[in-house]
Design a protein around this motif. Sequence first.
Motif, PDB file in Angstrom:
ATOM      1  N   SER A 166      49.329  17.344  54.627  1.00 31.14           N
ATOM      2  CA  SER A 166      49.056  18.381  53.966  1.00 31.14           C
ATOM      3  C   SER A 166      50.610  17.937  52.753  1.00 31.14           C
ATOM      4  CB  SER A 166      49.725  19.303  54.471  1.00 31.14           C
ATOM      5  OG  SER A 166      49.847  20.702  53.829  1.00 31.14           O
ATOM      6  N   THR A 167      51.102  16.979  53.326  1.00 29.54           N
ATOM      7  CA  THR A 167      52.615  16.881  52.124  1.00 29.54           C
ATOM      8  C   THR A 167      51.935  15.148  51.170  1.00 29.54           C
ATOM      9  OG1 THR A 167      54.031  16.983  53.876  1.00 29.54           O
ATOM     10  CG2 THR A 167      55.017  15.847  51.974  1.00 29.54           C
ATOM     11  N   CYS A 168      51.235  14.143  52.596  1.00 32.13           N
ATOM     12  CA  CYS A 168      50.568  13.429  51.359  1.00 32.13           C
ATOM     13  C   CYS A 168      49.445  14.615  49.946  1.00 32.13           C
ATOM     14  CB  CYS A 168      49.694  11.988  52.006  1.00 32.13           C
ATOM     15  SG  CYS A 168      50.709  11.307  53.398  1.00 32.13           S
ATOM     16  N   THR A 169      48.781  14.844  50.724  1.00 32.16           N
ATOM     17  CA  THR A 169      47.223  15.626  50.292  1.00 32.16           C
ATOM     18  C   THR A 169      48.103  15.720  48.440  1.00 32.16           C
ATOM     19  OG1 THR A 169      46.922  17.540  50.850  1.00 32.16           O
ATOM     20  CG2 THR A 169      45.606  15.762  51.151  1.00 32.16           C
ATOM     21  N   ALA A 170      49.157  16.191  48.738  1.00 32.33           N
ATOM     22  CA  ALA A 170      49.654  17.790  48.145  1.00 32.33           C
ATOM     23  C   ALA A 170      50.146  16.787  47.200  1.00 32.33           C
ATOM     24  CB  ALA A 170      51.274  18.485  48.744  1.00 32.33           C
ATOM     25  N   LEU A 171      51.108  15.328  47.792  1.00 36.39           N
ATOM     26  CA  LEU A 171      51.360  13.992  46.567  1.00 36.39           C
ATOM     27  C   LEU A 171      49.871  14.069  45.729  1.00 36.39           C
ATOM     28  CD1 LEU A 171      54.148  12.534  49.164  1.00 36.39           C
ATOM     29  CD2 LEU A 171      54.720  13.822  46.694  1.00 36.39           C
ATOM     30  N   PHE A 188      51.100  18.565  58.631  1.00 34.94           N
ATOM     31  CA  PHE A 188      52.120  18.637  58.178  1.00 34.94           C
ATOM     32  C   PHE A 188      52.228  17.628  57.222  1.00 34.94           C
ATOM     33  CE2 PHE A 188      56.687  18.281  56.051  1.00 34.94           C
ATOM     34  CZ  PHE A 188      56.587  19.950  54.906  1.00 34.94           C
ATOM     35  N   ALA A 189      52.470  16.246  57.500  1.00 31.37           N
ATOM     36  CA  ALA A 189      52.536  14.626  56.801  1.00 31.37           C
ATOM     37  C   ALA A 189      50.602  14.821  56.552  1.00 31.37           C
ATOM     38  CB  ALA A 189      52.803  13.902  57.861  1.00 31.37           C
ATOM     39  N   TYR A 227      52.153  15.917  62.657  1.00 28.73           N
ATOM     40  CA  TYR A 227      50.885  15.128  61.828  1.00 28.73           C
ATOM     41  C   TYR A 227      50.491  15.543  60.926  1.00 28.73           C
ATOM     42  CZ  TYR A 227      51.501  10.927  64.709  1.00 28.73           C
ATOM     43  OH  TYR A 227      53.011   9.060  64.819  1.00 28.73           O
ATOM     44  N   CYS A 283      47.272  10.229  59.651  1.00 29.80           N
ATOM     45  CA  CYS A 283      48.384  11.405  60.535  1.00 29.80           C
ATOM     46  C   CYS A 283      47.320  12.612  61.228  1.00 29.80           C
ATOM     47  CB  CYS A 283      48.872  11.822  58.850  1.00 29.80           C
ATOM     48  SG  CYS A 283      50.012  11.074  58.819  1.00 29.80           S
ATOM     49  N   ALA A 303      47.034  10.025  55.061  1.00 33.46           N
ATOM     50  CA  ALA A 303      46.270  11.461  55.057  1.00 33.46           C
ATOM     51  C   ALA A 303      45.882  11.312  56.429  1.00 33.46           C
ATOM     52  CB  ALA A 303      46.470  12.062  54.158  1.00 33.46           C
TER      53      ALA A 303
END
Length: 116
Positions: A53-58, A50-51, A48, A74, A71
């Motif tokens: 973090s991925t959303c904020t990077a996107l 990691f997801a 969760y 998650c 985010a």
Amino acid sequence: MFRIIWVISINLRNFMRRFMPTNILLDAIRTRRGLKWGVPAMLLAIPYLFAASTCTALIDGGASRWLYVVALACIWNALKFIAIGPVSVALLVWQRRFEQRLDRQRQASLPAQINA
């Protein structure tokens, strides 16, 4: 107006409690049989986070800002799984002490029943 908001929040909570996978899993962990799975369930916080973090990077890369909602969800689920570990250990200790107390009471009353 306040009553409408209150009713909507109650219905939303009931829906989330019944149909969201994380809530179903947390309810299963809170049962007597599931208490032993509380600490291993803490590991589910990692995907969760990691997801999130991925959303904020996107989002930083130019994706829609609506991903902040994903985010946030998650992060909330990760916090729930982090919290269930210590809570389940405390509940398990309490439950085992309660069961030991019941066993002692049964054994103390057993000779009285045999003599009667």
